[in-house]
Design a protein around this motif. Structure first.
Motif, short mmCIF file in Angstrom:
data_model
loop_
_atom_site.label_atom_id
_atom_site.label_comp_id
_atom_site.label_asym_id
_atom_site.label_seq_id
_atom_site.Cartn_x
_atom_site.Cartn_y
_atom_site.Cartn_z
N CYS A 33 33.63 7.47 74.97
CA CYS A 33 32.23 7.86 74.87
C CYS A 33 31.49 6.66 74.30
O CYS A 33 31.91 6.08 73.30
N VAL A 34 30.42 6.27 74.95
CA VAL A 34 29.66 5.11 74.49
C VAL A 34 28.29 5.56 73.98
O VAL A 34 27.56 6.24 74.69
N SER A 35 27.99 5.17 72.75
CA SER A 35 26.72 5.51 72.11
C SER A 35 25.86 4.24 72.01
O SER A 35 26.35 3.20 71.58
N PHE A 36 24.60 4.36 72.42
CA PHE A 36 23.67 3.24 72.33
C PHE A 36 22.53 3.56 71.36
O PHE A 36 21.94 4.65 71.44
N ASP A 37 22.23 2.64 70.49
CA ASP A 37 21.00 2.69 69.70
C ASP A 37 19.83 2.44 70.66
O ASP A 37 20.03 1.92 71.77
N ILE A 38 18.62 2.77 70.23
CA ILE A 38 17.46 2.57 71.11
C ILE A 38 16.64 1.34 70.73
O ILE A 38 16.68 0.31 71.40
N PHE A 39 15.88 1.44 69.64
CA PHE A 39 14.92 0.39 69.32
C PHE A 39 15.60 -0.90 68.86
O PHE A 39 16.45 -0.88 67.98
N ASP A 40 15.21 -1.99 69.50
CA ASP A 40 15.77 -3.33 69.30
C ASP A 40 17.21 -3.43 69.81
O ASP A 40 17.92 -4.38 69.49
N ARG A 45 9.84 -3.39 71.28
CA ARG A 45 8.37 -3.34 71.33
C ARG A 45 7.84 -4.75 71.52
O ARG A 45 8.34 -5.69 70.92
N SER A 46 6.78 -4.88 72.32
CA SER A 46 6.16 -6.19 72.53
C SER A 46 5.28 -6.58 71.35
O SER A 46 4.80 -7.72 71.29
N VAL A 47 5.05 -5.64 70.43
CA VAL A 47 4.31 -5.91 69.20
C VAL A 47 5.11 -5.32 68.04
O VAL A 47 6.08 -4.58 68.24
N SER A 48 4.70 -5.61 66.81
CA SER A 48 5.38 -5.06 65.64
C SER A 48 4.98 -3.60 65.44
O SER A 48 3.93 -3.17 65.93
N PRO A 49 5.80 -2.82 64.71
CA PRO A 49 5.41 -1.44 64.40
C PRO A 49 4.04 -1.37 63.70
O PRO A 49 3.25 -0.45 63.97
N PHE A 115 4.32 4.05 74.38
CA PHE A 115 4.61 3.94 75.81
C PHE A 115 4.09 2.61 76.37
O PHE A 115 4.71 2.02 77.26
N SER A 116 2.96 2.15 75.85
CA SER A 116 2.34 0.94 76.40
C SER A 116 3.02 -0.35 75.94
O SER A 116 2.88 -1.38 76.61
N VAL A 117 3.73 -0.31 74.81
CA VAL A 117 4.30 -1.56 74.28
C VAL A 117 5.83 -1.63 74.37
O VAL A 117 6.41 -2.69 74.10
N CYS A 118 6.48 -0.54 74.74
CA CYS A 118 7.95 -0.55 74.80
C CYS A 118 8.46 -1.11 76.12
O CYS A 118 7.94 -0.78 77.19
N ARG A 119 9.48 -1.95 76.04
CA ARG A 119 10.06 -2.60 77.20
C ARG A 119 11.59 -2.51 77.13
O ARG A 119 12.16 -2.49 76.04
N ALA A 120 12.23 -2.48 78.28
CA ALA A 120 13.70 -2.52 78.31
C ALA A 120 14.19 -3.91 77.96
O ALA A 120 13.61 -4.91 78.39
N ASP A 121 15.24 -3.99 77.17
CA ASP A 121 15.91 -5.26 76.93
C ASP A 121 16.71 -5.58 78.19
O ASP A 121 17.62 -4.82 78.55
N PRO A 122 16.40 -6.66 78.89
CA PRO A 122 17.06 -6.94 80.18
C PRO A 122 18.58 -7.02 80.09
O PRO A 122 19.30 -6.50 80.96
#
Length: 222
Positions: A33-40, A45-49, A115-122
């Motif tokens: 089973c593989v677990s992934f964290d989300i943010f970073d 995010r293309s900007v800071s929190p 939603f506007s600033v979140c991007r997938a890490d390639p």
């Protein structure tokens, strides 16, 4: 070098090919089973929190909103270990004099900003795709105040689909940082060998290891 290590780990756990040796390795790894964290990790995010909060404040027309938002989250965490965004905005409503309807609109404004600033890490999108293509059990694990409905849309909008379950701290009242969320996952997937990937050394590596998971540390390049 770090990225090569993650890819080599993924390839070892999730081999591809049609040889008998590969099929044998896959059979032995069906219990993963593989677990992934989300943010970073999966998403950045293309900007800071802080900029997310400041931009939300500009949308709402509330002066000094960034500080109000930060202070309100700090207060919410004193009342509840893992608050949700509605808990935070109930405090903001008092500080900023918002009606219930205005507070709901403010929550939506912050979510829209996310939603506007979140991007997938390639790189991690590639790793994630390799894991999914092998048919392994994939779960998503995050310490976050955004609800499951918002997180699932963020993941879908950025190309992350096919996971089995989403574990968000505010939905369970405990997080990775205190080990509680890992215990819940272990109770549910205890029969499987669990690998967790994330960017926070304390919560994604040390606490995951303490829970009996295999941890892969991901340090995203800016």
């Amino acid at each position: 070098m770090h990225c090569c290590y993650i890819l080599s780990t993924a390839c070892f756990i999730f081999p591809t090919g049609n040889s008998e040796n590969t099929r044998c390795r896959l059979r032995k790894r069906r219990s993963f089973c593989v677990s992934f964290d989300i943010f970073d990790t999966l998403i950045f995010r293309s900007v800071s929190p802080k900029e997310v909060f400041d931009n939300t404040g500009r949308t709402l027309g509330i002066e000094n909103f960034g500080k109000i938002r930060t202070d309100s989250e700090t207060e919410a965490r004193k009342e509840k270990k893992e608050p949700c965004i509605n808990d935070i905005y109930r405090i903001i409503a008092v500080k900023a004099g918002l009606t219930d309807k205005a507070a709901e609109e403010a929550v939506k404004a912050e979510c829209d900003e996310e939603f506007s600033v979140c991007r997938a890490d390639p790189f991690m999108l590639d790793v994630y795709g390799r894991v999914i293509s092998c048919g392994k059990t994939v779960i998503i694990t995050s310490d976050m105040y955004l609800p499951e409905s918002v997180i699932s849309k963020l993941l879908c909008d950025n190309g992350f689909s096919g996971y089995e379950k989403l574990f968000v701290s505010c939905e369970y009242g405990c997080g990775k940082a205190d080990g509680g969320l890992y215990r819940i996952i272990k109770n549910e997937y205890g029969g499987k060998r669990i690998v967790h990937m994330g960017d926070n050394y304390m919560s994604d590596v040390l606490m995951a290891g303490k829970a009996g998971f295999e941890a892969v540390y991901y340090r995203r390049k800016a």
